[in-house]
Design a protein around this motif. Sequence first.
Motif, mmCIF file in Angstrom:
data_model
loop_
_atom_site.group_PDB
_atom_site.id
_atom_site.type_symbol
_atom_site.label_atom_id
_atom_site.label_comp_id
_atom_site.label_asym_id
_atom_site.label_seq_id
_atom_site.Cartn_x
_atom_site.Cartn_y
_atom_site.Cartn_z
ATOM 1 N N GLU A 154 23.177 58.376 92.238
ATOM 2 C CA GLU A 154 23.715 59.576 93.004
ATOM 3 C C GLU A 154 25.311 59.531 92.658
ATOM 4 O OE1 GLU A 154 23.256 59.483 97.051
ATOM 5 O OE2 GLU A 154 21.133 59.766 96.974
ATOM 6 N N PHE A 155 25.976 58.457 92.477
ATOM 7 C CA PHE A 155 27.336 58.455 92.158
ATOM 8 C C PHE A 155 27.482 58.831 90.854
ATOM 9 C CE2 PHE A 155 31.364 56.411 90.911
ATOM 10 C CZ PHE A 155 32.436 57.035 91.857
ATOM 11 N N SER A 156 26.758 58.501 89.824
ATOM 12 C CA SER A 156 26.881 59.170 88.316
ATOM 13 C C SER A 156 26.586 60.382 88.309
ATOM 14 C CB SER A 156 25.828 58.336 87.551
ATOM 15 O OG SER A 156 26.017 56.865 87.601
ATOM 16 N N ALA A 157 25.811 60.985 89.008
ATOM 17 C CA ALA A 157 25.457 62.451 89.140
ATOM 18 C C ALA A 157 26.773 63.153 89.713
ATOM 19 C CB ALA A 157 24.350 62.881 89.991
ATOM 20 N N PHE A 158 27.301 62.883 90.679
ATOM 21 C CA PHE A 158 28.583 63.143 91.204
ATOM 22 C C PHE A 158 29.744 63.289 90.092
ATOM 23 C CE2 PHE A 158 32.673 62.156 93.162
ATOM 24 C CZ PHE A 158 32.922 63.347 93.774
ATOM 25 N N MET A 159 29.887 62.000 89.483
ATOM 26 C CA MET A 159 30.856 61.815 88.656
ATOM 27 C C MET A 159 30.761 62.902 87.336
ATOM 28 S SD MET A 159 33.250 59.989 89.559
ATOM 29 C CE MET A 159 34.033 59.360 87.948
ATOM 30 N N LEU A 160 29.462 62.956 86.909
ATOM 31 C CA LEU A 160 29.307 63.903 85.691
ATOM 32 C C LEU A 160 29.464 65.266 86.242
ATOM 33 C CD1 LEU A 160 26.156 62.249 84.374
ATOM 34 C CD2 LEU A 160 28.202 62.445 83.313
ATOM 35 N N SER A 161 29.027 65.874 87.511
ATOM 36 C CA SER A 161 29.402 67.103 87.825
ATOM 37 C C SER A 161 30.833 67.343 88.016
ATOM 38 C CB SER A 161 28.996 67.277 89.298
ATOM 39 O OG SER A 161 29.082 68.625 89.674
ATOM 40 N N ALA A 162 31.547 66.417 88.626
ATOM 41 C CA ALA A 162 33.025 66.553 88.539
ATOM 42 C C ALA A 162 33.678 66.579 87.271
ATOM 43 C CB ALA A 162 33.642 65.355 89.493
ATOM 44 N N LEU A 163 33.006 65.783 86.291
ATOM 45 C CA LEU A 163 34.026 65.972 84.879
ATOM 46 C C LEU A 163 33.548 67.390 84.422
ATOM 47 C CD1 LEU A 163 33.350 62.473 83.487
ATOM 48 C CD2 LEU A 163 35.199 63.395 84.125
ATOM 49 N N GLU A 164 32.287 67.884 84.629
ATOM 50 C CA GLU A 164 31.979 69.026 84.097
ATOM 51 C C GLU A 164 32.914 70.264 84.861
ATOM 52 O OE1 GLU A 164 27.946 72.279 83.859
ATOM 53 O OE2 GLU A 164 27.944 70.168 84.742
ATOM 54 N N ASP A 165 33.114 70.225 86.029
ATOM 55 C CA ASP A 165 34.097 71.054 86.570
ATOM 56 C C ASP A 165 35.714 71.157 85.946
ATOM 57 O OD1 ASP A 165 34.621 73.022 88.694
ATOM 58 O OD2 ASP A 165 35.750 71.533 89.674
ATOM 59 N N LEU A 166 35.792 69.666 85.978
ATOM 60 C CA LEU A 166 37.135 69.648 85.311
ATOM 61 C C LEU A 166 37.295 70.204 84.071
ATOM 62 C CD1 LEU A 166 38.062 66.151 86.557
ATOM 63 C CD2 LEU A 166 39.377 68.189 87.108
#
Length: 250
Positions: A197-209
């Motif tokens: 879940e945390f990895s998915a959150f980080m990947l989503s945040a990086l995609e947004d940035l």
Amino acid sequence: MREGPEKAHSAKGLGRAKVAPKLRSLMASTKLSDTQIRRVIRCYASGMTPAEARARTGLSHVTIYRLYGHIRKRLAFVGLYQPKTAFIDYINESEEEGRPHFDWEPFQASLRAHLGAHRGIDAKNRDLYISEAIFRIEENFLKPLQFYNLIMLTIRATGPLNREPPPITAALFHLELDRLGYVFMRDMVRRSRLGGEFSAFMLSALEDLEFKSRRTYAELAEADRQQTTQANRPKRRRATRADTNEEGSD
């Protein structure tokens, strides 16, 4: 310049990224081959003096100096080499924000030593040599291969070394540099042992940035393109009263 962990991540990504889709030529209208030019760029990235580069490549002293000068100008164009005034402003702003005090004495000593190792410095190119010295002193975490890849990335984005680059290409360079940084950071997240879940959150945040970053640089590139188009557009001369009178008298 020191710009936080994002820049360090981008630099690390350069160590593993493939260097550029090949340019038609690294320099225009030259008898030098791309292989010869790459050898000189590797010498420059390794911090070799022109005399050392001459011994390594077999090219003339004049050719080495000319190529080194082209590289300095191009790195300054994209903002990797910044003026000393910008560096001083950055340090002062950092200290005002509560970061550790910057020790100027060893920095000035390193700057004098770096400049003293070069011949041919004059009033016209002194600022470029100072900007190069600041980068080498402050960005010394870059390995020669990383610096070489960074220079090649600069040329790919801005065009042949001996041609004036269009203003739009500076923004395109930083866009590509950011992209490599995000590729590296996503790879680090995937390789980590973080929870799903945390990895998915980080990947989503990086995609947004990355999306916001690409949009910003795209806007800058478009602004540069419009400015260049406007500057190159022929100016229409306003009709004067004399012109009007002449038209009426015919």
